[in-house]
Design an enzyme around this catalytic site. Sequence first.
Site, PDB file in Angstrom:
ATOM      1  N   GLY A  11       1.165 -13.489   6.370  1.00 33.15           N
ATOM      2  CA  GLY A  11       0.197 -12.584   5.760  1.00 33.15           C
ATOM      3  C   GLY A  11       0.782 -11.888   4.552  1.00 33.15           C
ATOM      4  CB  THR A  14      -2.614  -4.508   0.435  1.00 35.28           C
ATOM      5  OG1 THR A  14      -3.815  -4.913  -0.240  1.00 35.28           O
ATOM      6  CG2 THR A  14      -2.086  -3.236  -0.190  1.00 35.28           C
ATOM      7  CB  ILE A 138       2.340   9.083  11.211  1.00 43.14           C
ATOM      8  CG1 ILE A 138       1.564   9.726  10.052  1.00 43.14           C
ATOM      9  CG2 ILE A 138       2.803  10.152  12.187  1.00 43.14           C
ATOM     10  CD1 ILE A 138       0.289  10.424  10.488  1.00 43.14           C
ATOM     11  CE  LYS A 207      -5.593   2.727  13.147  1.00 42.43           C
ATOM     12  NZ  LYS A 207      -5.995   3.427  11.910  1.00 42.43           N
TER      13      LYS A 207
END
Length: 439
Positions: A11, A14, A138, A207
Amino acid sequence: MADALRVGIAGLGTVGASLVRIIQTRANELAVTCGRPIEIAAVTARDRTRDRGIDISAVTWFDSAEELAANAEIDVFVELMGGAEGAAADSVRAALRRGLHVVTANKALLAASGVELARIAEENGALLNFEAAVAGGIPVIKALRESLTGNTISRVYGIMNGTCNYILTRMEKEGLSFADCLKEAQRLGYAEADPAFDIEGNDTAHKLAILTTLAFGTQIAPDEIYLEGITNISIDDIHAAADLGYRIKLLGVAQRTETGIEQRVHPTMVPRDSVIAQVDGVTNAVAIESDILGELLMVGPGAGGNATASSVLGDIADIAKSRPGAQQVPVLGIPAASLTPYKRAQMQSHEGGYFIRLTVADRTGVFASIAARMAENAISLESIVQRSKPDSSAMSKTIILVTHATMENSVRKAVDAIKAESYLVGEPQVIRIERPKDM
């Protein structure tokens, strides 16, 4: 210096391109920090000819992620394609079964198959790192998996989707509609062409499911989450929240109760002076409450090429620093076989109360009827306020209710009863309120 750590990347979007760029431009610093060089040995992506602004001419190209995972001469397989199934899942499984270490940013894959992948990794002596899967840059995964060992965690909550937080921030600060803010988010690349996964709360739910497992040692349970997105939030809700001293945020909340684990994702009114209320734009924030440390709040960029690549690189660096035969940190904090079945908590009273907005026909008896429906469901009201727009034709009015602590199902029953009345205009709005003591 030890031999180079050979990395294969599946991949080159971005995040993948940012990762390649950082590794290549900071090769010397990484070698010193990690005690060995980090070398990009193999890559794969959909389009080999695309100009990504990086030089991969000396890197071995594979035509598929599965082929790279099965045959490349690498030590670490980095999966940055996304998706819960297909090539991402197949290639990660193949890499782990080879005994290759894996780094991924794929929250959908982990939410769907995280326990299975953890077992495969542990059986084959491989590491599976996924810091970038939750809250971008984070380091919340490392905190839960390693740094807070010995703490008993009672609650994890936060803002985990930058797209939703950006939209809600723009609505409040510029008075724009949800639709206009969504279009702007898409123009800036914060939202996908099909934004449903973000704005309906699914991204946050994936998440949250991962954080729940790390925090409470239960099996991953993404289907056991109360889920509500932000598509029904109007500018009227934003204004009403401001008048009451609140801001609206999409929160993911997981907490331990006496009857099990509660997981929920929904818009929430938080006190304007609370720390989490100050988190604006695409920024994320995650809070962890524990018995020894108290509350830990981490704030930072939740998405973007560099932020996510930074977390991916941190995972790679951890692998580079590890040594053969050393004790490995379990993928999900404790061995996969020791994870307990997820037990969903029983409905409990929400201490913060609820905000309820109703648009009703302007006629006699409406106030009394609404109060009666609330009383029938044992709901105590902190306030009930009538609001009318200056340019209103007086055919309808808005009524804002704020309740004391009560049960979710009681509120829903009362609202359903009101919906059955002939005076209601449009759909009612119900938003949880979190008080300072709850935060």
